[in-house]
Design a protein around this motif. Sequence first.
Motif, PDB file in Angstrom:
ATOM      1  N   GLN A  46       1.128  -1.183  -0.182  1.00  0.00           N
ATOM      2  CA  GLN A  46      -0.054   0.401   0.179  1.00  0.00           C
ATOM      3  C   GLN A  46       0.670   0.868  -0.056  1.00  0.00           C
ATOM      4  N   PRO A  47       1.268   1.964  -1.049  1.00  0.00           N
ATOM      5  CA  PRO A  47       1.174   1.114  -2.821  1.00  0.00           C
ATOM      6  C   PRO A  47       1.856   0.101  -3.376  1.00  0.00           C
ATOM      7  N   PRO A  48       1.550  -0.193  -3.928  1.00  0.00           N
ATOM      8  CA  PRO A  48       1.993  -1.857  -4.291  1.00  0.00           C
ATOM      9  C   PRO A  48       3.649  -0.693  -5.112  1.00  0.00           C
ATOM     10  N   THR A  49       4.778  -0.785  -4.114  1.00  0.00           N
ATOM     11  CA  THR A  49       5.869  -0.913  -4.189  1.00  0.00           C
ATOM     12  C   THR A  49       6.962  -1.671  -3.608  1.00  0.00           C
ATOM     13  N   ILE A  50       8.383  -2.161  -4.731  1.00  0.00           N
ATOM     14  CA  ILE A  50       9.571  -2.829  -4.351  1.00  0.00           C
ATOM     15  C   ILE A  50      10.415  -1.829  -4.166  1.00  0.00           C
ATOM     16  N   ARG A  51      11.342  -2.127  -3.103  1.00  0.00           N
ATOM     17  CA  ARG A  51      12.338  -1.709  -2.480  1.00  0.00           C
ATOM     18  C   ARG A  51      13.589  -2.747  -3.328  1.00  0.00           C
ATOM     19  N   LEU A  52      14.604  -2.362  -3.684  1.00  0.00           N
ATOM     20  CA  LEU A  52      15.594  -3.276  -4.499  1.00  0.00           C
ATOM     21  C   LEU A  52      16.524  -2.623  -3.358  1.00  0.00           C
ATOM     22  N   ALA A  53      17.523  -3.294  -3.438  1.00  0.00           N
ATOM     23  CA  ALA A  53      18.856  -3.474  -3.096  1.00  0.00           C
ATOM     24  C   ALA A  53      19.778  -2.214  -3.614  1.00  0.00           C
ATOM     25  N   ALA A  54      20.707  -1.626  -3.383  1.00  0.00           N
ATOM     26  CA  ALA A  54      21.662  -0.721  -3.701  1.00  0.00           C
ATOM     27  C   ALA A  54      22.350  -1.176  -4.958  1.00  0.00           C
ATOM     28  N   PRO A  55      21.574  -1.513  -5.562  1.00  0.00           N
ATOM     29  CA  PRO A  55      23.275  -1.860  -7.190  1.00  0.00           C
ATOM     30  C   PRO A  55      24.692  -1.616  -6.730  1.00  0.00           C
ATOM     31  N   PRO A  56      25.351  -2.712  -6.672  1.00  0.00           N
ATOM     32  CA  PRO A  56      27.326  -3.049  -6.771  1.00  0.00           C
ATOM     33  C   PRO A  56      27.186  -1.933  -7.978  1.00  0.00           C
ATOM     34  N   ASN A  57      26.718  -1.550  -8.532  1.00  0.00           N
ATOM     35  CA  ASN A  57      27.240  -1.236  -9.650  1.00  0.00           C
ATOM     36  C   ASN A  57      26.417  -1.041 -10.925  1.00  0.00           C
ATOM     37  N   VAL A  58      26.511   0.666 -11.400  1.00  0.00           N
ATOM     38  CA  VAL A  58      25.250   0.854 -12.213  1.00  0.00           C
ATOM     39  C   VAL A  58      26.349   0.749 -13.801  1.00  0.00           C
ATOM     40  N   SER A  59      26.162   0.115 -14.462  1.00  0.00           N
ATOM     41  CA  SER A  59      27.246   0.715 -15.619  1.00  0.00           C
ATOM     42  C   SER A  59      26.489   1.008 -17.293  1.00  0.00           C
ATOM     43  N   ARG A  60      27.360   1.488 -17.824  1.00  0.00           N
ATOM     44  CA  ARG A  60      27.040   2.156 -19.518  1.00  0.00           C
ATOM     45  C   ARG A  60      26.875   1.087 -20.227  1.00  0.00           C
ATOM     46  N   GLN A  61      25.743   1.084 -21.018  1.00  0.00           N
ATOM     47  CA  GLN A  61      25.772   0.373 -22.187  1.00  0.00           C
ATOM     48  C   GLN A  61      27.014   0.178 -22.753  1.00  0.00           C
ATOM     49  N   HIS A  62      27.219  -0.659 -23.776  1.00  0.00           N
ATOM     50  CA  HIS A  62      27.908  -0.619 -25.066  1.00  0.00           C
ATOM     51  C   HIS A  62      27.804  -2.005 -25.659  1.00  0.00           C
ATOM     52  N   PRO A  63      27.623  -1.166 -26.860  1.00  0.00           N
ATOM     53  CA  PRO A  63      26.304  -2.635 -28.217  1.00  0.00           C
ATOM     54  C   PRO A  63      28.010  -3.303 -28.899  1.00  0.00           C
ATOM     55  N   ARG A  64      27.537  -4.539 -28.861  1.00  0.00           N
ATOM     56  CA  ARG A  64      28.079  -5.502 -29.040  1.00  0.00           C
ATOM     57  C   ARG A  64      27.223  -5.987 -30.641  1.00  0.00           C
ATOM     58  N   SER A  65      28.697  -6.982 -31.430  1.00  0.00           N
ATOM     59  CA  SER A  65      28.791  -6.602 -33.285  1.00  0.00           C
ATOM     60  C   SER A  65      27.798  -8.163 -33.318  1.00  0.00           C
ATOM     61  N   PHE A  66      26.616  -7.859 -33.904  1.00  0.00           N
ATOM     62  CA  PHE A  66      26.578  -8.830 -34.594  1.00  0.00           C
ATOM     63  C   PHE A  66      25.804  -8.621 -36.082  1.00  0.00           C
ATOM     64  N   PRO A  67      25.803  -9.832 -37.069  1.00  0.00           N
ATOM     65  CA  PRO A  67      25.920  -9.772 -38.368  1.00  0.00           C
ATOM     66  C   PRO A  67      24.246  -9.589 -38.463  1.00  0.00           C
ATOM     67  N   ARG A  68      23.666  -8.792 -38.811  1.00  0.00           N
ATOM     68  CA  ARG A  68      22.259  -8.286 -38.809  1.00  0.00           C
ATOM     69  C   ARG A  68      22.498  -7.693 -39.972  1.00  0.00           C
ATOM     70  N   LEU A  69      20.820  -7.327 -40.826  1.00  0.00           N
ATOM     71  CA  LEU A  69      21.254  -6.574 -41.838  1.00  0.00           C
ATOM     72  C   LEU A  69      19.985  -5.204 -42.033  1.00  0.00           C
ATOM     73  N   THR A  70      20.759  -4.162 -41.821  1.00  0.00           N
ATOM     74  CA  THR A  70      19.785  -3.260 -41.544  1.00  0.00           C
ATOM     75  C   THR A  70      18.383  -3.020 -42.192  1.00  0.00           C
ATOM     76  N   VAL A  71      17.372  -2.173 -41.639  1.00  0.00           N
ATOM     77  CA  VAL A  71      15.652  -2.745 -42.660  1.00  0.00           C
ATOM     78  C   VAL A  71      15.092  -0.932 -42.400  1.00  0.00           C
ATOM     79  N   ASN A  72      14.349  -0.950 -42.668  1.00  0.00           N
ATOM     80  CA  ASN A  72      13.013  -0.129 -41.904  1.00  0.00           C
ATOM     81  C   ASN A  72      11.955  -0.099 -42.807  1.00  0.00           C
ATOM     82  N   MET A  73      11.430  -0.937 -41.900  1.00  0.00           N
ATOM     83  CA  MET A  73       9.985  -1.745 -42.285  1.00  0.00           C
ATOM     84  C   MET A  73       8.813  -2.018 -41.094  1.00  0.00           C
ATOM     85  N   THR A  74       7.868  -1.698 -41.721  1.00  0.00           N
ATOM     86  CA  THR A  74       7.193  -1.682 -40.691  1.00  0.00           C
ATOM     87  C   THR A  74       6.434  -2.742 -40.066  1.00  0.00           C
ATOM     88  N   GLY A  75       5.565  -3.714 -38.855  1.00  0.00           N
ATOM     89  CA  GLY A  75       5.680  -4.425 -39.043  1.00  0.00           C
ATOM     90  C   GLY A  75       4.221  -4.484 -37.123  1.00  0.00           C
TER      91      GLY A  75
END
Length: 219
Positions: free
Chosen positions: A83-112
């Motif tokens: 009351q109200p619905p909440t969640i307490r999360l333990a302090a994260p030991p580390n918060v890190s910036r994400q960096h992209p990894r390489s995967f062989p995908r083809l660029t597209v621009n289409m709806t779905g």
Amino acid sequence: MNSPSPHLALGSNSIWLTFPSTPEKLLIQTYLLGLGADHSLLCALPKDPALSNLKCGIPCKGRSCIDEDIYEFETVIQEILTQPPTIRLAAPPNVSRQHPRSFPRLTVNMTGAVRPLSDKGKILAVLPVQLSNLSPTGCQFRVAPSSWPLVSSSHLHISCRLPGYSHFSKFSGTIEWVDPTTDLVIGTKFSFTSTQDPANQDVMGWYTSQQANLINTTA
């Protein structure tokens, strides 16, 4: 992962939490309500029956967009309030910036169209999306964060018409990652019943016919 940050700050955008160890892997959209003196994170919980399986000590992973950068962290549930619905999360030991990894995908621009599923396999919504890259193993798409269900499982259905095809291909898959940028960017992994699966044959036929350059994409 680099650029550690000591803790998330109030004013961060929504936080997307994944709970891989619950009976059905859940994806939850929540918001940071406050910080404890120990830098624990107090987050708003949506009301959903699937969240009844959450218990103290369950691990989770979080992602948030801060100043147009994606940050991720791992933590555990410290406390659940009703009351109200909440969640307490333990302090994260580390918060890190994400960096992209390489995967062989083809660029597209289409709806779905994407159909996110509940933990019981029920279709929660039918959402128009824009696919930005595609491979025989998965794809990446963008969708408005406000349109995605506050609670969903990691499973979804995707339908799109591949370039050069006159019919719609229908894929089943799982969410592998989520980036809460201006648009919600979701990466998925396809699941096929066999190599004879019509959707598998469609995407393999399209992929092998392409001469486009492979792109690097977050995965």
